[in-house]
Scaffold this active site. Structure first.
Site, PDB file in Angstrom:
ATOM      1  N   GLY A  14       0.748  -1.169   0.078  1.00 43.91           N
ATOM      2  CA  GLY A  14      -0.080  -0.195  -0.035  1.00 43.91           C
ATOM      3  C   GLY A  14       0.905   1.097  -0.061  1.00 43.91           C
ATOM      4  N   GLU A  29       3.940  -6.673   1.297  1.00 41.67           N
ATOM      5  CA  GLU A  29       3.543  -7.078   0.098  1.00 41.67           C
ATOM      6  C   GLU A  29       3.674  -5.799  -0.773  1.00 41.67           C
ATOM      7  OE1 GLU A  29      -0.011  -8.417   0.491  1.00 41.67           O
ATOM      8  OE2 GLU A  29       0.365 -10.338   1.808  1.00 41.67           O
ATOM      9  N   GLY A  67       4.098  -3.718  -4.163  1.00 41.67           N
ATOM     10  CA  GLY A  67       3.925  -3.669  -5.552  1.00 41.67           C
ATOM     11  C   GLY A  67       4.163  -2.415  -6.216  1.00 41.67           C
ATOM     12  N   ARG A  68       3.416  -1.535  -6.400  1.00 38.48           N
ATOM     13  CA  ARG A  68       3.579  -0.260  -6.825  1.00 38.48           C
ATOM     14  C   ARG A  68       4.803   0.408  -6.492  1.00 38.48           C
ATOM     15  NH1 ARG A  68      -0.904   2.941  -8.255  1.00 38.48           N
ATOM     16  NH2 ARG A  68      -2.210   1.655  -6.408  1.00 38.48           N
ATOM     17  N   CYS A 114     -13.407   4.377 -29.292  1.00 36.82           N
ATOM     18  CA  CYS A 114     -14.522   4.847 -29.492  1.00 36.82           C
ATOM     19  C   CYS A 114     -15.239   5.149 -28.052  1.00 36.82           C
ATOM     20  CB  CYS A 114     -15.247   4.315 -30.489  1.00 36.82           C
ATOM     21  SG  CYS A 114     -14.634   4.422 -32.365  1.00 36.82           S
ATOM     22  N   GLU A 115     -14.693   5.615 -27.193  1.00 36.05           N
ATOM     23  CA  GLU A 115     -15.363   6.082 -25.751  1.00 36.05           C
ATOM     24  C   GLU A 115     -14.812   6.951 -25.457  1.00 36.05           C
ATOM     25  OE1 GLU A 115     -15.902   3.211 -22.859  1.00 36.05           O
ATOM     26  OE2 GLU A 115     -15.964   1.472 -24.048  1.00 36.05           O
ATOM     27  N   TYR A 134       0.190  -1.683 -12.705  1.00 38.88           N
ATOM     28  CA  TYR A 134      -0.959  -1.615 -12.986  1.00 38.88           C
ATOM     29  C   TYR A 134      -1.194  -0.809 -14.690  1.00 38.88           C
ATOM     30  CZ  TYR A 134      -1.299  -2.683  -8.213  1.00 38.88           C
ATOM     31  OH  TYR A 134      -1.124  -3.304  -6.996  1.00 38.88           O
TER      32      TYR A 134
END
Length: 422
Positions: free
Chosen positions: A239, A275, A277-278, A346-347, A375
């Site tokens: 986190g 843990e 990650g980022r 196309c969004e 991510y």
């Protein structure tokens, strides 16, 4: 620190010009710096030097096996949330005894594979999961090492979709039910209670939520030990945030986080499991893209690029900010232009940034989105039948393609036209 800097007017990854990668591999493309990965892992791990720790890298942040191997060679473990991530970690050389299996929806097949791999611990998130794991373990004649993920009802994370520690979130065992869950687990012959797990969110930019959660869990560990449970592991989750730029706050340094953990857990006599990650992968990568068109709207300028929301989902999913830079450095006196940076899908949600100030750009120019190592590729898809973006890893003055761009034929070969009976 990220190893992406201008050299002689061109943005480089370590010693490799990004323009060279664009020319030889094509765009869009993810580019990772192995030096950044290694440095960030060491900075984090060194914050706990002398403690009994397991740094289990969160595979979901960036699951490329070359990334995992790079970290495995430094001693990293892995936090996995699926059978596929378990397989990736093992292939990359992370032994089972350094693997933690998290997630709310483990299947029996995944549990079986994890037991075969002799993983370090299952972070169990519900009583139905506990009983399923007990049955699988008994069928194999073994005990499954278990830590319950407890939900301390602590608010953290920069966005509601990445806050995981509140009582209304789907994760973990409710705080008021934690001690009863441990009592139930102690009666199951296929379960070995080993610890307590907590994970309160992602992209956390302050130490206070960590302190609140740790203090609550330290008290819980004391009560569980008084009740006869052998608790020798405390998984504090991940986190810790990274600087994304824009108006985002600067998160605490790993050294300050480490000092907090040391102070609060020094008398616990447990193995501490982390843990991250980022924090390790986020600033190790960029998404490199080419400008297709510059479109003049009635009241704004659109920079239409060849990357899209299926390649980097974070801005559409989380309203996330990524710093953007041109690959070719502008002159010091260059004027700035406000652009909406958009992709070809196309969004309307296929928008990376609005009114972002950049030097004037033209079709064919290259830009990068920084802090895309976590991510980014891991959340990419083939929406609109767009091929997955290739991934490249740089080491010094060399690079290697670590995920190839599939062809349209590659994408379609798993599909079948039905052969209906007449």
């Amino acid at each position: 620190m990220r190893h992406f800097d201008y050299q002689s007017g061109d943005l480089h990854a370590e010693q490799v010009p990004l323009s060279r990668i664009a020319a030889e591999v094509g765009t869009p493309v993810y580019v990772y710096s192995s030096a950044t990965l290694e440095r960030h892992y060491r900075v984090f791990a060194d914050s706990f030097e002398g403690l009994d720790t397991l740094v289990a890298y969160s595979v979901k942040a960036n699951s490329n096996i070359a990334v995992l191997q790079t970290l495995a060679q430094l001693g990293a473990g892995a936090d996995v949330v699926s059978g596929g991530e378990l397989a990736r970690a093992l292939i990359a050389g992370i032994p089972g005894e350094r693997i933690v299996f998290s997630g709310v929806g483990k299947t029996r097949a995944e549990m079986s594979a994890a037991l075969d791999a002799n993983i370090h611990v299952f972070n169990v998130e519900s009583l139905p999961e506990l009983h399923a794991l007990n049955a699988v373990a008994l069928s194999k004649g073994v005990q499954a090492p278990v830590a319950f993920r407890v939900n301390p009802d602590v608010s953290a994370g920069g966005h509601e979709k990445i806050s995981t520690g509140k009582k209304e979130n789907k994760f973990g065992i409710g705080w008021s039910r934690a001690e009863a869950a441990y009592a139930e687990a102690a009666a199951l012959p296929g379960i070995e209670i080993v610890g307590v797990d907590v994970h309160i969110g992602s992209q956390i930019d302050a130490l206070a939520p960590f302190e609140a959660a740790i203090r609550k869990v330290v008290g819980l560990i004391g009560r569980l030990r008084d009740q006869g449970h052998r608790i020798h592991l405390f998984d504090i989750g991940g986190g810790l945030g990274i600087p994304y730029g824009g108006n985002s706050r600067t998160p605490p340094l790993p050294a300050d986080y480490g000092a907090l953990v040391r102070r609060l857990t020094r008398d616990l006599d447990v193995q501490m499991v982390f843990e991250p990650g980022r924090m390790i992968a986020g600033n190790s990568g960029v998404l490199l893209s080419e400008v297709l068109y510059v479109k003049e709207g009635e009241d704004r300028h659109f920079l239409i690029i060849d990357a899209a929301m299926n390649d980097l989902l974070r801005p559409a999913l989380y309203d996330a900010w990524h710093d953007v830079e041109p690959v070719h450095a502008p002159s010091p006196d260059a004027a700035s232009q406000a652009y909406d940076i958009v992709g070809p899908i196309c969004e309307s949600g296929d928008t990376f940034a609005k009114a972002r100030d950049l030097p004037p750009l033209s079709a064919g120019d290259l830009i990068v989105f920084h802090s895309a190592g976590a991510y980014g590729a891991a959340q990419s898809s083939q929406y609109n039948t767009r091929p997955l973006v290739p991934e490249v890893m740089v080491r010094g003055d060399a690079y290697r393609v670590i995920r190839e761009r599939p062809t349209i034929a590659d994408m379609l070969k798993t599909e079948r036209l039905p052969d209906w009976p007449d």
